[in-house]
Design a protein around this motif. Structure first.
Motif, PDB file in Angstrom:
ATOM      1  N   ARG A 127       0.825  -1.203   0.000  1.00 25.71           N
ATOM      2  CA  ARG A 127       0.000   0.000   0.000  1.00 25.71           C
ATOM      3  C   ARG A 127       0.863   1.259   0.000  1.00 25.71           C
ATOM      4  O   ARG A 127       0.505   2.261  -0.627  1.00 25.71           O
ATOM      5  N   PRO A 400      -2.632   7.267   5.867  1.00 28.33           N
ATOM      6  CA  PRO A 400      -3.878   6.578   5.506  1.00 28.33           C
ATOM      7  C   PRO A 400      -3.678   5.073   5.304  1.00 28.33           C
ATOM      8  O   PRO A 400      -4.467   4.265   5.821  1.00 28.33           O
ATOM      9  N   GLN A 403      -2.897   3.507   8.832  1.00 28.59           N
ATOM     10  CA  GLN A 403      -4.073   3.367   9.695  1.00 28.59           C
ATOM     11  C   GLN A 403      -5.015   2.275   9.195  1.00 28.59           C
ATOM     12  O   GLN A 403      -5.585   1.521   9.997  1.00 28.59           O
ATOM     13  N   LYS A 404      -5.168   2.178   7.874  1.00 28.21           N
ATOM     14  CA  LYS A 404      -6.018   1.128   7.302  1.00 28.21           C
ATOM     15  C   LYS A 404      -5.456  -0.254   7.619  1.00 28.21           C
ATOM     16  O   LYS A 404      -6.208  -1.163   8.012  1.00 28.21           O
ATOM     17  N   THR A 405      -4.141  -0.421   7.498  1.00 27.42           N
ATOM     18  CA  THR A 405      -3.517  -1.722   7.741  1.00 27.42           C
ATOM     19  C   THR A 405      -3.551  -2.071   9.220  1.00 27.42           C
ATOM     20  O   THR A 405      -3.773  -3.233   9.584  1.00 27.42           O
ATOM     21  N   GLU A 408      -7.010  -3.256   9.963  1.00 27.66           N
ATOM     22  CA  GLU A 408      -7.259  -4.567   9.349  1.00 27.66           C
ATOM     23  C   GLU A 408      -6.633  -5.699  10.157  1.00 27.66           C
ATOM     24  O   GLU A 408      -7.213  -6.776  10.287  1.00 27.66           O
TER      25      GLU A 408
END
Length: 444
Positions: A127, A400, A403-405, A408
């Motif tokens: 990412r 971003p 934080q998403k990872t 998850e």
């Protein structure tokens, strides 16, 4: 060469993959050359370069390696898995590496970490690769902003040094020392990158950018707060941040009081350590960059007209001041607090390299809110450990994806205040009972 070690009971790492106590770790010199020598004894690389469980022969590649020759020549005979994974955000290196394959390794890795393709770090790196796809400075020698800041800091330091010698003002000398401290911290950003002129700004401190690439980049950054972290062992036995019961009262509490004295002489101790390292023949030669610190007193003599004696005195004062400022900022910045993982504590079951990095670090939100503060106070520390070759100026672009990872994979990463991290550093120095609850599994 036979090296005499300090004999003591060797603590056992609480990280299951770090199964062998690092060779030469307890040699009192604690030099980068000895750290590399110990890795060559332990890593099962057989004089080649090891990545995961395969051996590669990179002989000759140092001449054309895009990042410079040091990364290849220094690591010969060692396991470079963590360095290879963290230093190559784009996937070009993985393809190129296949050309150098020799055979599989015969021993298991002496490292606690794994890189599962579907795990936290590999997912985050993919990412990050997408987030930075259009940034031309990724993989370069830094952004224009960072370069100009580094140039401003080194110019300010030299100007104030000359002014301090001209006026014989130790107050101005203190300001010059502060600018030298900020110069070193900013230059640290460039030591992680491909060879560039600004990484040598760090050498003004009497430390060495080449040795820093060993003690900081290859050791601390890849194995923070573990027995492989040279930046922790280098202060032993005066300081011990590990929660080991063997720590005596003086090391636990006396260090609170003698810490400023040790920090003040740290830059000079680094210089002496390098000289001794070369003397015992650990494999690192003396370079012309060792002369860079002399630019400061030379400027005082030829520009300010100071006598040799006055210039040397002021130079020593500036360097001592800078050393105190630098070590106070660096040691209290991110890694030492009772809630932060140190070898000896119970680790979380997930040995993913990225997750384990985050367990050993905390960010200060105030510092990371500004590019200027981030480059002069070790900001964006968590992301910097995960992607050390990315200029600090770009790290905010990765939040971003980060934080998403984290969401998850259920990884909680909270910041701590500046004062709390300073307080926690002293508490951790006195701590001799390990955390029995893994990070992310409740209160310790």
């Amino acid at each position: 060469m036979k090296v005499f070690c300090v004999r003591r009971e060797k603590p056992k790492s609480s990280l299951p993959g770090l199964w062998k106590y690092p060779s030469l770790r307890d040699v009192p010199l604690h030099s980068g050359g000895l750290w590399l020598q110990g890795r060559r004894e332990d890593d099962g690389a057989e004089g080649l370069w090891r990545v995961h469980d395969r051996l590669y022969d990179l002989t000759g590649w140092e001449k054309t390696h895009p990042g410079g020759s040091d990364w290849i020549t220094l690591t010969k005979g060692t396991d470079i898995t963590e360095a290879f994974e963290a230093h190559h955000v784009r996937n070009v290196a993985e393809t190129k590496l296949k050309d150098f394959y020799v055979r599989d390794a015969k021993t298991r890795r002496n490292s606690p970490y794994v890189f599962d393709p579907k795990g936290f770090y590999c997912t985050l790196k993919e990412r990050a690769r997408q987030a930075l796809a259009n940034e031309k400075y990724v993989g370069s020698t830094g952004t224009v902003y960072s370069k100009l800041l580094a140039d401003f800091l080194v110019t300010s330091m030299l100007t104030l040094s000359v002014l301090a010698a001209w006026t014989q003002s130790y107050l101005v000398g203190t300001l010059a020392g502060l600018m030298l401290c900020f110069t070193v911290i900013c230059a640290h950003n460039f030591t992680h990158m491909k060879d560039n002129i600004r990484m040598y700004y760090l050498d003004f401190s009497m430390m060495s950018s080449r040795d820093w690439r060993i003690s900081h980049v290859l050791s601390h950054h890849l194995y923070p707060n573990t027995l492989l972290d040279l930046e922790l062992s280098v202060f032993e036995p005066l300081f011990n941040f590990f929660p080991f019961e063997e720590k005596n009262f003086i090391v636990r509490y006396g260090s609170w009081f003698y810490a400023p004295l040790v920090w003040t002489f740290s830059f000079h101790a680094s210089f002496v350590r390098r000289i001794l390292d070369r003397f015992i023949g650990s494999g690192l030669e003396i370079r012309k960059a060792e002369l860079i610190p002399l630019i400061i007193p030379a400027s005082m003599i030829f520009i300010a007209g100071a006598s040799v004696k006055d210039a040397v005195y002021m130079w020593l004062y500036i360097t001592l001041s800078a050393s105190l400022f630098f070590n106070f900022i660096g040691i209290t910045a991110a890694h030492h607090h009772p809630v932060i993982f140190h070898d000896g504590d119970t680790p979380r079951p997930d040995m993913d390299w990225g997750v384990q990095q985050l367990d050993a670090v905390r960010d200060r939100p105030v510092i990371s809110s500004s590019d200027l503060l981030a480059l002069t106070f070790f900001g964006h520390h968590g992301l910097h450990h995960l992607f050390p070759t990315i200029d600090h100026r770009f790290l905010h672009k990765l939040y971003p994806a980060f934080q998403k990872t984290c969401a998850e994979f259920g990884v909680k990463y909270d910041g701590l205040g500046i004062g709390e991290l300073i307080r926690g550093t002293y508490i951790q120095a006195a701590k001799n009972k390990p955390n029995t609850v893994p990070p992310g599994f409740g209160k310790h």
